[in-house]
Design an enzyme around this catalytic site. Structure first.
Site, PDB file in Angstrom:
ATOM      1  NE  ARG A   1      -2.323   1.735   5.674  1.00 35.21           N
ATOM      2  CZ  ARG A   1      -1.047   2.058   5.310  1.00 35.21           C
ATOM      3  NH1 ARG A   1      -0.148   1.207   5.445  1.00 35.21           N
ATOM      4  NH2 ARG A   1      -0.943   3.138   5.119  1.00 35.21           N
TER       5      ARG A   1
ATOM      6  CD1 TRP B   1      -1.301   2.805   2.037  1.00 35.75           C
ATOM      7  CD2 TRP B   1      -2.531   1.491   0.306  1.00 35.75           C
ATOM      8  NE1 TRP B   1      -2.191   3.055   1.757  1.00 35.75           N
ATOM      9  CE2 TRP B   1      -2.829   3.264   1.024  1.00 35.75           C
ATOM     10  CE3 TRP B   1      -3.688   1.362   0.111  1.00 35.75           C
ATOM     11  CZ2 TRP B   1      -4.571   3.645   0.108  1.00 35.75           C
ATOM     12  CZ3 TRP B   1      -4.649   1.910  -0.974  1.00 35.75           C
ATOM     13  CH2 TRP B   1      -4.979   2.720  -0.394  1.00 35.75           C
ATOM     14  CD  GLU B   2       2.857   3.499   4.243  1.00 32.29           C
ATOM     15  OE1 GLU B   2       3.487   5.249   3.119  1.00 32.29           O
ATOM     16  OE2 GLU B   2       1.441   3.615   5.124  1.00 32.29           O
ATOM     17  CB  SER B   3       5.578   0.829  -2.163  1.00 35.03           C
ATOM     18  OG  SER B   3       5.270  -0.242  -2.048  1.00 35.03           O
TER      19      SER B   3
END
Length: 347
Positions: A323, A199-201
């Site tokens: 997420r 999710w972050e990337s």
């Protein structure tokens, strides 16, 4: 260029070659006369004048030597043209060694790729070749291999309506190598970690904040603190999007025992191993110690990473739910039989 050579045409004129042009300069100096085109002393014999003229002719010949002879000098690095070509063809030579910096990051990824290919960990190697390489290089990885890793990333994208590309072998190898360093203690924990990292990337596609690549001045100002190193910026980098000077310092000291990442922040985005290393460091230092995470509550991991925005009524609660949707498809790939637990963030 032709060597400068002083000659005279009359007793009262003197010419000099400058920038390949003959220019009148001055009369012959006092006590000399113009003889056979050269300024000489009256008592100087013709042989001396001839020797001087011969020496000038030799200089002329030297400057006009054949091209093949000049090429010999060029091959030894004597001409600017080849020096320029050598510099263009080997820019890594100018890359600071401390980084593995921008060009060296590519080299790191290529080395990781070569290592993966050599160990049979590529797409065509199958589970047998993959497990042979990974079991020796990463120790106990709970049965997780590159096939499962790639499946997890692509299916996580499908779960939220995104088409994430299959990750590279170098990404897989860095992930597997980092699991022990991040103190990942189970396949379930690996699934929790990877779901958050994906999710972050943006599906392992971004090792640096998109907005900050487009608006670096704006980001530099918004992430600025009095402790910043001059010339460095501290926006999100690495797969975890490590942000702010204090996190760069803490990660650098935790990983290397010094402040190298705070002094050269770009390597966090450009070096594949470092991009994973800071992500595993953050997980180990800031996330996994939470009791809820240890109990398998996925929401607790979100709360530790970005709880202010995504948990407890935050403005981005919808992102936390995405997420979790990814985690639900990754968990059965990494830990068949495990039941996902949603609690710890928005419920």
């Amino acid at each position: 260029m032709t060597t400068d050579r002083i000659v005279c045409g009359t007793d009262t004129s003197l010419l000099i070659c400058s920038n390949n042009q003959w220019m009148e300069f001055s009369n012959c100096t006092t006590g000399t006369v113009c003889k056979d085109g050269m300024c000489v002393h009256p008592d100087e014999d013709e042989g001396a004048a001839a020797d001087q003229d011969s020496a000038s002719a030799d200089q002329q010949k030297s400057s006009d030597e054949p091209a093949d002879q000049q090429d010999t000098v060029t091959a030894q690095g004597g001409e600017d043209t080849n020096q320029d070509e050598q510099q263009v063809s080997s820019p890594v030579a100018e890359t600071p060694a401390a980084d593995g910096g921008s060009e060296q990051a590519q080299s790191t990824e290529e080395n990781a790729q070569a290592s993966s290919d050599g160990g049979g960990g590529g797409d065509e190697g199958g589970d047998s070749g993959s497990s042979g390489s990974e079991s020796t290089s990463t120790g106990d990885n709970f049965g997780i291999n590159c096939d499962k890793f790639k499946e997890a990333v692509t299916k996580a994208g499908d779960a939220i309506g995104q088409k994430y590309p299959a990750p590279s072998d170098s990404q897989c190898q860095s992930f597997l190598k980092g699991m022990p360093e991040g103190e990942i203690a189970s396949a379930r924990e690996a699934a929790m970690f990877l779901a958050n990292i994906i999710w972050e990337s943006d599906g392992l596609q971004a090792k640096e904040e998109y907005a900050c690549q487009e608006m670096p001045d704006w980001c530099a100002e918004n992430y600025k603190t009095p402790e910043d190193v001059s010339g460095q910026t501290y926006w999100g980098r690495g797969y975890i999007q490590l942000s702010w000077h204090y996190n760069y310092i803490d990660a650098s000291e935790g990983l290397y025992g010094d402040d190298r990442l705070a002094k050269d922040t770009s390597q966090v985005a450009k070096n594949e191993d470092i991009a994973w290393a800071v992500s595993f460091w953050f997980w180990k230092d800031r996330v996994r110690s939470d009791p809820g995470v240890q109990e398998g509550n996925f929401g607790a991991s979100i709360n530790k990473i970005n709880g202010g925005l995504e948990c407890n009524g935050g403005a981005a609660a919808d992102k936390a739910k995405k997420r979790y949707e990814m985690y639900k498809v990754i968990l059965p790939i990494f830990a068949p039989g495990e039941t996902p637990k949603e609690s710890g963030c928005y419920n």
